[in-house]
Design a protein around this motif. Structure first.
Motif, PDB file in Angstrom:
ATOM      1  N   TYR A 195       0.814  -1.218   0.000  1.00  0.00           N
ATOM      2  CA  TYR A 195       0.000   0.000   0.000  1.00  0.00           C
ATOM      3  C   TYR A 195       0.852   1.274   0.000  1.00  0.00           C
ATOM      4  O   TYR A 195       0.312   2.360  -0.153  1.00  0.00           O
ATOM      5  N   SER A 198       3.793   2.801  -4.333  1.00  0.00           N
ATOM      6  CA  SER A 198       3.836   3.900  -5.305  1.00  0.00           C
ATOM      7  C   SER A 198       4.675   5.067  -4.784  1.00  0.00           C
ATOM      8  O   SER A 198       5.463   5.665  -5.527  1.00  0.00           O
ATOM      9  N   ASN A 454      -1.649   3.775  -1.644  1.00  0.00           N
ATOM     10  CA  ASN A 454      -2.096   3.557  -3.023  1.00  0.00           C
ATOM     11  C   ASN A 454      -3.110   2.422  -3.091  1.00  0.00           C
ATOM     12  O   ASN A 454      -3.183   1.564  -2.208  1.00  0.00           O
ATOM     13  N   GLN A 455      -3.921   2.411  -4.140  1.00  0.00           N
ATOM     14  CA  GLN A 455      -4.895   1.347  -4.348  1.00  0.00           C
ATOM     15  C   GLN A 455      -4.221   0.129  -4.970  1.00  0.00           C
ATOM     16  O   GLN A 455      -3.083   0.186  -5.427  1.00  0.00           O
ATOM     17  N   PRO A 461       0.163  -2.808  -7.058  1.00  0.00           N
ATOM     18  CA  PRO A 461      -0.057  -1.442  -6.552  1.00  0.00           C
ATOM     19  C   PRO A 461      -0.354  -0.476  -7.689  1.00  0.00           C
ATOM     20  O   PRO A 461       0.297  -0.506  -8.728  1.00  0.00           O
ATOM     21  N   TYR A 462      -1.348   0.379  -7.474  1.00  0.00           N
ATOM     22  CA  TYR A 462      -1.763   1.364  -8.472  1.00  0.00           C
ATOM     23  C   TYR A 462      -1.108   2.705  -8.150  1.00  0.00           C
ATOM     24  O   TYR A 462      -0.718   2.962  -7.009  1.00  0.00           O
ATOM     25  N   ASP A 463      -1.014   3.555  -9.154  1.00  0.00           N
ATOM     26  CA  ASP A 463      -0.367   4.853  -8.988  1.00  0.00           C
ATOM     27  C   ASP A 463      -1.085   5.698  -7.928  1.00  0.00           C
ATOM     28  O   ASP A 463      -2.298   5.901  -8.010  1.00  0.00           O
ATOM     29  N   LEU A 464      -0.335   6.186  -6.943  1.00  0.00           N
ATOM     30  CA  LEU A 464      -0.901   7.001  -5.872  1.00  0.00           C
ATOM     31  C   LEU A 464      -1.505   8.300  -6.392  1.00  0.00           C
ATOM     32  O   LEU A 464      -2.404   8.871  -5.775  1.00  0.00           O
ATOM     33  N   ASP A 467      -6.899   7.823  -9.078  1.00  0.00           N
ATOM     34  CA  ASP A 467      -7.896   6.912  -8.531  1.00  0.00           C
ATOM     35  C   ASP A 467      -8.297   5.901  -9.605  1.00  0.00           C
ATOM     36  O   ASP A 467      -8.657   6.285 -10.726  1.00  0.00           O
ATOM     37  N   LYS A 477       1.173  12.027  -4.375  1.00  0.00           N
ATOM     38  CA  LYS A 477       2.547  11.551  -4.548  1.00  0.00           C
ATOM     39  C   LYS A 477       3.528  12.724  -4.607  1.00  0.00           C
ATOM     40  O   LYS A 477       4.559  12.705  -3.925  1.00  0.00           O
TER      41      LYS A 477
END
Length: 546
Positions: A195, A198, A454-455, A461-464, A467, A477
Motif C-alpha cells: 500500500y 507507489s 495507493n490502491q 499497486p496502483y499509482d498514488l 484513482d 505523490k
C-alpha cells in the motif's frame, strides 16, 4: 591593385581573429525582466561538480503542436545555458517516434494534448521527457507538470517555470555518491508495503530506504535507539497499535538527536474499504499514545472528522440494467480535496491532495515555527466521534448552512529546536544519547494515515497520483515526495520551485478572428509599400536625369 589586395587581406585576418576570439570567450546576457536564463547559485553549484561527460537527451523533436515548440525552444535555451557553464554537459534532441515502446518501458509516458489551430480542435501526442545520463547511471525528467491547470497555456507556463528545478534536481541526484538513509517505522500496525509502494518506490530512487522495527525496544532499547539515530529520516505511516512509553522515548530521542520525521497519523478508526463492503461503519477515536508526544512539539491532532463540500468523488451503485449494477461517481464529503500552501516550496504547483477521513490539527504556542501545508476549503463541518457513517448518506440533500466550519488544518511543517517530551520526567530507560532539547530540526505532521496509501489493481499497486475507479488525478505523490526532499534537502533544490515567470501567450481566438488583417499587414502591405517605393524612386530618377 596591391592596395586593394592588402585591404582585403586585413579584413580577412580581422574576421578570422574575431571568430577565434568568439570561440575562446563566450558570454550570454540575460535581458529578460524575470531573469529567465540566469542560473541560480544552487544550479551553478550542482553543475560545477560534473567532472565527466553528462549527457542530456530531450525527446522534444518532430511534428507536434506549434505552441509546444515554445517549450522546445525554452528547454533548448536553458540547456545551452547549462552547457555554456560546464562544457562537459552534452545536449541532444531526439525524435521519439521510432522508440516509443522503449521510452514507455523507462517510465516516460506520452501526453495527449488537445490542440486548437485555425479555430479547429485536434488531438496530438507528445513525449515531454528528457533523460540524464552519467556513466552507467541515468534518470528521467518530466517536462510537463502534473498540476491541475485551467488551460494548456497555463500548463505550458508551469512547465517552463519548472525547467530549472527539474534538471538541477536530476543532475544533483545522479551525482550522489552517498545517499541519505530513510527508515520506514514498523511494529505498530503501520501500512503494509504494497500500500506504500507507489510512494516509497520513488523515494528509493534517491535515498537509501529500509524498514526499521520498534519490536526490539522491549528487549534492547538502547541498541534500538542507537540504530535509529543512524537514520536521517523516519516515516511513520498510519500506525494502528498504541505506542509504549519506551517506543515513544526512542522516537523522542531520535528527534532531539537531529532525526527528521514524517508523521501520517489517523486519530480516528474509519476505513473506506469496510464502508464500501458493509454500507456503514462505526468511526471511533483511536488511542495511539502519541498525544503527549506531539503536544510537546506544539500540535494536537483532534478526534473529530472533517467533511468538506470541496471533495473527491467515489463510485456508488445507483441501480441495475440487465442485472448489471450501474455506478455513478459522486462527491464524498469525508474525502476532502485540499489545496496546498501556494507560498511554500513543498506545495507550490502541486495538484489538490485527496484525504480520507481526516482529522483536524490544532497548533499550540511555543518556540516552534509552524507553517500550514494542507488546508481545507471554507465549507467544512466537524463530525464528532464515535459516529456511525452510512454510505447512503451520500445522497442526502446538502444544507450549506451546516458547512460553516471554515478552514481546517490537515498538514503542518514544524521547524525549530524541539524540547524532549520527557524533559523533567522519569525516563523509561537510561541512555548515553539523552538530550532534552534538539538543535534546529524539522518535522511534518499529517492528520491522515491514508494520504500515502495507493490502491491495488489486479494484485498490483496502483499509482498514488490517480484513482482507479474515477480516474481523478491527485497531488498526493508529488506532495509526499516534496516533503521528503524538503526534510532531507541540504542543497536548497526545492527553492527553485518558487521561480515564477511571466510568459506572454498568444490569444488564439483573437488571432483567428483577426487573421486576415494581420496576414495583410505582414504579407501584402510590405509588398505594396515596396512597389510604391520602387515606382516613386523610378519616377524621381527619370525626372532628374531626363
Amino acid at each position: 591593385m596591391n592596395k586593394s589586395i592588402k585591404n582585403i587581406s586585413i579584413v580577412i585576418v580581422l574576421l578570422i581573429s574575431i571568430n577565434l576570439l568568439n570561440q575562446s570567450f563566450y558570454k550570454r546576457f540575460d535581458i529578460t525582466k524575470d531573469k529567465r536564463y540566469t542560473l541560480s547559485e544552487t544550479t551553478k553549484s550542482s553543475i560545477a561538480k560534473v567532472d565527466k561527460n553528462l549527457f542530456i537527451t530531450v525527446y522534444l523533436e518532430g511534428d507536434f503542436p506549434s505552441e509546444f515548440k515554445r517549450l522546445q525552444v525554452e528547454t533548448q535555451q536553458y540547456l545551452e545555458e547549462l552547457s555554456s557553464e560546464n562544457s562537459r554537459i552534452k545536449i541532444n534532441f531526439e525524435n521519439p517516434d521510432n522508440q516509443r515502446e522503449a521510452l514507455i518501458k523507462k517510465g516516460m509516458m506520452p501526453s495527449q494534448l488537445t490542440v486548437e489551430e485555425d479555430g479547429k480542435m485536434s488531438e496530438a501526442i507528445i513525449f515531454p521527457w528528457a533523460e540524464v545520463s552519467l556513466g552507467s547511471k541515468s534518470t528521467v525528467v518530466s517536462l510537463l507538470p502534473n498540476a491541475i491547470v485551467a488551460s494548456q497555456e497555463e500548463q505550458l507556463q508551469k512547465a517552463i517555470e519548472n525547467l530549472e528545478y527539474s534538471f538541477t534536481n536530476a543532475i544533483h541526484t545522479i551525482q550522489l555518491k552517498t545517499q541519505k538513509k530513510v527508515g520506514i517505522i514498523t511494529g505498530n500496525g503501520e501500512l503494509k508495503d504494497i500500500y506504500q509502494y507507489s510512494f516509497l518506490s520513488e523515494v528509493a530512487k534517491k535515498y537509501r530506504l529500509a524498514k526499521f522495527t520498534l519490536d526490539s525496544v522491549e528487549s534492547n532499547a538502547n541498541k534500538t535507539l542507537q540504530d535509529l539515530t543512524n537514520l536521517d529520516l523516519a516515516i511513520i505511516a498510519k500506525p494502528t497499535i498504541k505506542f509504549t512509553d519506551k517506543e515513544k522515548f526512542v522516537l523522542d530521542q531520535f528527534i532531539t538527536n537531529g532525526g527528521k520525521t514524517l508523521w501520517m497519523i489517523d486519530n480516528v478508526q474509519a476505513d473506506q474499504d469496510s464502508l464500501v463492503n458493509s454500507g456503514k461503519i462505526l468511526a471511533y477515536p483511536r488511542d495511539l499514545g502519541l498525544t503527549n508526544l506531539l503536544f510537546s512539539y506544539g500540535i494536537r491532532i483532534n478526534t473529530s472528522l472533517i467533511k468538506d463540500l470541496y471533495s473527491a468523488k467515489i463510485p456508488v451503485a445507483t441501480g441495475q440494467v440487465a442485472n448489471q449494477p450501474q455506478f455513478k461517481n459522486l462527491d464524498w464529503f469525508y474525502h476532502p480535496l485540499v489545496n496546498g500552501n501556494p507560498n511554500h516550496t513543498i506545495t507550490k504547483n502541486v495538484s489538490p491532495v485527496r484525504l480520507q477521513f481526516a482529522n483536524q490539527i490544532d497548533t499550540l504556542k511555543n518556540n516552534i515555527k509552524k507553517t500550514p501545508l494542507l488546508v481545507s476549503s471554507l465549507l467544512t463541518q466537524k463530525v464528532g466521534t464515535p459516529k456511525i457513517i452510512e454510505l447512503q448518506s451520500i445522497a442526502d440533500e446538502v444544507i450549506e448552512t451546516d458547512y460553516k466550519g471554515g478552514h481546517q488544518l490537515f498538514a503542518v511543517l514544524l521547524e525549530g529546536s524541539f524540547n524532549s517530551a520527557y524533559k523533567n520526567r522519569v525516563k523509561p530507560f537510561k541512555t548515553s544519547l539523552l538530550k532534552e532539547k534538539s538543535k534546529p530540526n524539522k518535522m511534518i505532521v499529517i492528520s491522515d494515515g491514508d494520504i500515502g496509501k495507493n490502491q491495488i489493481l489486479k494484485g498490483q499497486p496502483y499509482d498514488l497520483a490517480r484513482d482507479k475507479w474515477t480516474n481523478q488525478q491527485f497531488g498526493n505523490k508529488d506532495f509526499l515526495l516534496n516533503t521528503v526532499d524538503y526534510l532531507l534537502d541540504d542543497a536548497g533544490l526545492l527553492k527553485l520551485r518558487n521561480k515564477s515567470l511571466k510568459i506572454k501567450m498568444l490569444d488564439k481566438q483573437k488571432a483567428y478572428k483577426e487573421r486576415t488583417f494581420w496576414q495583410f499587414l505582414n504579407l501584402i502591405l510590405p509588398l505594396i509599400l515596396l512597389f510604391a517605393f520602387g515606382l516613386t524612386f523610378n519616377f524621381l530618377r527619370k525626372r532628374k536625369y531626363s
